[in-house]
Design a protein around this motif. Structure first.
Motif, short mmCIF file in Angstrom:
data_model
loop_
_atom_site.label_atom_id
_atom_site.label_comp_id
_atom_site.label_asym_id
_atom_site.label_seq_id
_atom_site.Cartn_x
_atom_site.Cartn_y
_atom_site.Cartn_z
N LEU A 70 -5.72 -3.22 1.60
CA LEU A 70 -4.43 -3.54 1.19
C LEU A 70 -3.44 -2.59 0.96
O LEU A 70 -2.23 -2.67 1.35
CB LEU A 70 -4.54 -4.54 -0.14
N LYS A 71 -3.95 -1.43 0.56
CA LYS A 71 -3.00 -0.32 0.72
C LYS A 71 -2.51 0.09 1.84
O LYS A 71 -1.38 0.50 1.87
CB LYS A 71 -3.59 0.74 -0.51
N ILE A 78 -2.26 -9.57 -6.26
CA ILE A 78 -1.23 -8.70 -5.62
C ILE A 78 0.12 -9.15 -6.08
O ILE A 78 0.37 -10.35 -6.45
CB ILE A 78 -1.39 -8.61 -4.22
N ARG A 79 0.97 -8.38 -6.02
CA ARG A 79 2.63 -8.55 -6.12
C ARG A 79 3.10 -8.20 -4.86
O ARG A 79 3.05 -6.99 -4.41
CB ARG A 79 3.10 -7.68 -7.48
N ARG A 80 4.22 -8.75 -4.61
CA ARG A 80 4.87 -8.48 -3.37
C ARG A 80 6.51 -8.63 -3.40
O ARG A 80 7.00 -9.37 -4.27
CB ARG A 80 4.65 -9.56 -2.30
N ILE A 81 7.25 -7.70 -2.78
CA ILE A 81 8.60 -7.77 -2.89
C ILE A 81 9.28 -7.88 -1.40
O ILE A 81 8.73 -7.31 -0.64
CB ILE A 81 9.00 -6.54 -3.51
N ILE A 86 3.65 -5.41 -0.33
CA ILE A 86 2.70 -5.62 -1.53
C ILE A 86 2.94 -4.12 -2.26
O ILE A 86 2.83 -2.96 -1.76
CB ILE A 86 1.41 -5.80 -1.18
N TYR A 87 3.31 -4.31 -3.38
CA TYR A 87 3.68 -2.88 -4.17
C TYR A 87 2.74 -2.84 -5.49
O TYR A 87 2.73 -1.68 -6.23
CB TYR A 87 5.03 -2.80 -4.80
#
Length: 188
Positions: A14-15, A41-44, A58-59
Protein backbone atom coordinates in the motif's frame (compact mmCIF):
# COMPACT_ATOMS: atom_id res chain seq x y z
CA UNK A 1 3.63 -16.69 6.39
CA UNK A 2 2.57 -15.26 9.76
CA UNK A 3 -0.06 -12.57 10.24
CA UNK A 4 2.62 -10.05 11.15
CA UNK A 5 4.44 -10.80 7.89
CA UNK A 6 1.20 -10.53 5.93
CA UNK A 7 0.42 -7.16 7.52
CA UNK A 8 3.90 -5.90 6.78
CA UNK A 9 3.72 -7.05 3.16
CA UNK A 10 0.29 -5.49 2.75
CA UNK A 11 1.48 -2.24 4.32
CA UNK A 12 4.56 -2.20 2.11
CA UNK A 13 2.44 -2.76 -0.97
CA UNK A 14 0.00 0.00 0.00
CA UNK A 15 2.86 2.40 0.74
CA UNK A 16 4.41 1.68 -2.64
CA UNK A 17 1.02 2.27 -4.28
CA UNK A 18 0.51 5.51 -2.36
CA UNK A 19 3.94 6.82 -3.31
CA UNK A 20 3.17 6.36 -7.01
CA UNK A 21 -0.49 7.46 -7.01
CA UNK A 22 0.17 11.18 -7.47
CA UNK A 23 -0.13 12.21 -11.09
CA UNK A 24 1.75 15.46 -10.57
CA UNK A 25 3.49 16.53 -8.11
CA UNK A 26 -4.60 12.94 14.12
CA UNK A 27 -5.70 11.83 16.21
CA UNK A 28 -8.32 14.51 15.77
CA UNK A 29 -11.67 14.09 17.49
CA UNK A 30 -14.63 13.84 15.17
CA UNK A 31 -12.82 14.07 11.83
CA UNK A 32 -11.02 10.82 12.48
CA UNK A 33 -14.26 9.32 13.76
CA UNK A 34 -15.85 9.96 10.39
CA UNK A 35 -12.85 8.34 8.72
CA UNK A 36 -13.05 5.15 10.78
CA UNK A 37 -15.72 3.83 8.43
CA UNK A 38 -13.24 4.13 5.57
CA UNK A 39 -11.35 1.09 6.86
CA UNK A 40 -7.63 0.85 7.32
CA UNK A 41 -6.76 3.57 4.82
CA UNK A 42 -7.37 7.28 4.30
CA UNK A 43 -7.31 8.87 0.88
CA UNK A 44 -7.17 12.43 -0.41
CA UNK A 45 -8.24 13.55 -3.89
CA UNK A 46 -7.65 17.04 -5.28
CA UNK A 47 -6.66 18.89 -8.39
CA UNK A 48 -5.34 22.39 -8.93
CA UNK A 49 -6.76 24.60 -11.63
CA UNK A 50 -3.76 26.89 -11.07
CA UNK A 51 -1.01 24.34 -11.76
CA UNK A 52 -2.90 21.55 -13.56
CA UNK A 53 -1.61 19.04 -11.00
CA UNK A 54 -3.70 16.18 -9.63
CA UNK A 55 -3.42 14.35 -6.32
CA UNK A 56 -5.14 11.04 -5.61
CA UNK A 57 -3.41 9.09 -2.90
CA UNK A 58 -3.57 7.08 0.24
CA UNK A 59 -1.89 9.08 3.01
CA UNK A 60 -2.72 6.96 6.08
CA UNK A 61 -2.65 3.18 6.56
CA UNK A 62 -3.56 1.18 9.65
CA UNK A 63 -3.06 4.02 12.13
CA UNK A 64 0.03 5.57 10.58
CA UNK A 65 0.56 8.54 8.30
CA UNK A 66 2.74 7.80 5.27
CA UNK A 67 5.65 10.24 5.24
CA UNK A 68 6.20 10.11 1.48
CA UNK A 69 2.51 10.82 0.85
CA UNK A 70 2.50 13.74 3.27
CA UNK A 71 5.52 15.22 1.48
CA UNK A 72 3.59 15.05 -1.78
CA UNK A 73 0.55 16.68 -0.15
CA UNK A 74 2.85 19.45 1.15
CA UNK A 75 4.18 20.02 -2.37
CA UNK A 76 0.72 19.92 -3.95
CA UNK A 77 -0.73 22.40 -1.44
CA UNK A 78 2.24 24.78 -1.76
CA UNK A 79 1.95 28.51 -2.40
CA UNK A 80 1.67 28.24 -6.17
CA UNK A 81 2.67 31.88 -6.61
CA UNK A 82 6.21 31.39 -5.28
CA UNK A 83 6.65 27.64 -4.81
CA UNK A 84 7.13 27.84 -1.02
CA UNK A 85 5.99 24.85 1.02
CA UNK A 86 5.31 24.02 4.67
CA UNK A 87 4.19 20.85 6.39
CA UNK A 88 0.41 20.79 5.99
CA UNK A 89 -1.19 19.97 9.34
CA UNK A 90 -2.45 16.38 9.24
CA UNK A 91 -5.58 17.48 11.11
CA UNK A 92 -6.51 19.64 8.13
CA UNK A 93 -5.87 16.75 5.75
CA UNK A 94 -8.10 14.55 7.92
CA UNK A 95 -10.90 17.14 7.90
CA UNK A 96 -10.67 17.41 4.11
CA UNK A 97 -10.77 13.62 3.70
CA UNK A 98 -13.58 13.13 6.24
CA UNK A 99 -15.72 15.79 4.55
CA UNK A 100 -15.12 14.18 1.16
CA UNK A 101 -16.18 10.79 2.59
CA UNK A 102 -19.36 12.28 4.04
CA UNK A 103 -20.25 13.83 0.68
CA UNK A 104 -19.99 10.40 -0.98
CA UNK A 105 -18.45 11.73 -4.21
CA UNK A 106 -15.86 10.42 -6.63
CA UNK A 107 -14.98 13.88 -7.93
CA UNK A 108 -11.74 15.31 -6.51
CA UNK A 109 -11.79 18.66 -4.78
CA UNK A 110 -10.54 21.66 -6.69
CA UNK A 111 -7.93 23.26 -4.41
CA UNK A 112 -8.12 27.04 -4.64
CA UNK A 113 -5.74 27.83 -1.80
CA UNK A 114 -3.67 25.70 0.55
CA UNK A 115 -0.50 27.11 2.08
CA UNK A 116 0.00 30.85 1.59
CA UNK A 117 3.31 32.51 2.35
CA UNK A 118 3.13 35.72 4.41
CA UNK A 119 3.98 37.71 1.26
CA UNK A 120 1.11 36.13 -0.67
CA UNK A 121 -1.28 36.58 2.25
CA UNK A 122 -0.34 40.27 2.53
CA UNK A 123 -0.83 40.77 -1.20
CA UNK A 124 -4.26 39.12 -1.04
CA UNK A 125 -5.19 41.21 2.04
CA UNK A 126 -4.38 44.37 0.09
CA UNK A 127 -6.93 43.28 -2.56
CA UNK A 128 -9.70 41.84 -0.37
CA UNK A 129 -11.19 42.47 3.04
CA UNK A 130 -11.97 38.75 3.36
CA UNK A 131 -8.36 37.68 3.95
CA UNK A 132 -7.34 37.35 7.62
CA UNK A 133 -4.15 39.02 8.83
CA UNK A 134 -3.11 35.88 10.74
CA UNK A 135 -4.64 33.40 8.32
CA UNK A 136 -4.25 29.71 9.16
CA UNK A 137 -3.27 29.28 5.51
CA UNK A 138 0.13 30.73 6.52
CA UNK A 139 0.62 27.84 8.97
CA UNK A 140 -0.46 25.08 6.58
CA UNK A 141 -3.64 24.60 8.58
CA UNK A 142 -6.31 25.65 6.06
CA UNK A 143 -7.60 24.98 2.57
CA UNK A 144 -10.16 26.59 0.27
CA UNK A 145 -11.98 23.93 -1.74
CA UNK A 146 -14.72 23.46 -4.31
CA UNK A 147 -16.64 20.57 -5.85
CA UNK A 148 -18.61 21.03 -9.07
CA UNK A 149 -21.24 18.44 -8.13
CA UNK A 150 -21.91 19.66 -4.58
CA UNK A 151 -23.07 23.09 -3.43
CA UNK A 152 -21.26 25.32 -0.98
CA UNK A 153 -24.07 24.57 1.49
CA UNK A 154 -23.65 20.78 1.12
CA UNK A 155 -19.87 20.94 1.50
CA UNK A 156 -19.99 23.29 4.49
CA UNK A 157 -22.64 21.21 6.29
CA UNK A 158 -20.51 18.08 5.83
CA UNK A 159 -17.39 19.89 7.10
CA UNK A 160 -19.30 21.32 10.08
CA UNK A 161 -20.58 17.87 11.02
CA UNK A 162 -16.97 16.85 11.69
CA UNK A 163 -16.88 19.41 14.56
CA UNK A 164 -13.14 19.55 14.04
CA UNK A 165 -12.22 23.08 12.96
CA UNK A 166 -13.30 26.24 11.22
CA UNK A 167 -15.66 26.23 8.25
CA UNK A 168 -16.26 29.32 6.15
CA UNK A 169 -18.88 29.55 3.39
CA UNK A 170 -18.17 31.68 0.33
CA UNK A 171 -21.17 31.11 -1.97
CA UNK A 172 -20.38 34.16 -4.13
CA UNK A 173 -16.99 32.66 -5.00
CA UNK A 174 -18.26 29.05 -4.83
CA UNK A 175 -15.85 27.62 -2.26
CA UNK A 176 -15.62 26.42 1.32
CA UNK A 177 -12.77 27.18 3.70
CA UNK A 178 -11.78 24.33 6.06
CA UNK A 179 -9.16 24.56 8.80
CA UNK A 180 -8.03 22.75 11.94
CA UNK A 181 -8.30 25.77 14.20
CA UNK A 182 -11.00 26.36 16.80
CA UNK A 183 -14.46 25.00 15.90
CA UNK A 184 -16.35 27.97 14.39
CA UNK A 185 -18.31 28.98 11.29
CA UNK A 186 -18.75 32.18 9.34
CA UNK A 187 -20.79 33.44 6.39
CA UNK A 188 -23.28 30.77 7.32
Amino acid sequence: MTNKTNAFSRRGLLKAFAATAVTAAPTFSNATGFLRGAGDIRRIQMYSGRTGEKLDMIYWIEGEYIGESLQQVNHFMRDWRNGQTVDIDTRTIDIIAATHNLLDVNEPYMLLSGYRSPATNNMLRSRSSGVARNSLHMRGQAADLRLSNRSVNQISRAAQSCSAGGVGRYPGSNFVHMDCGAVRTWNG
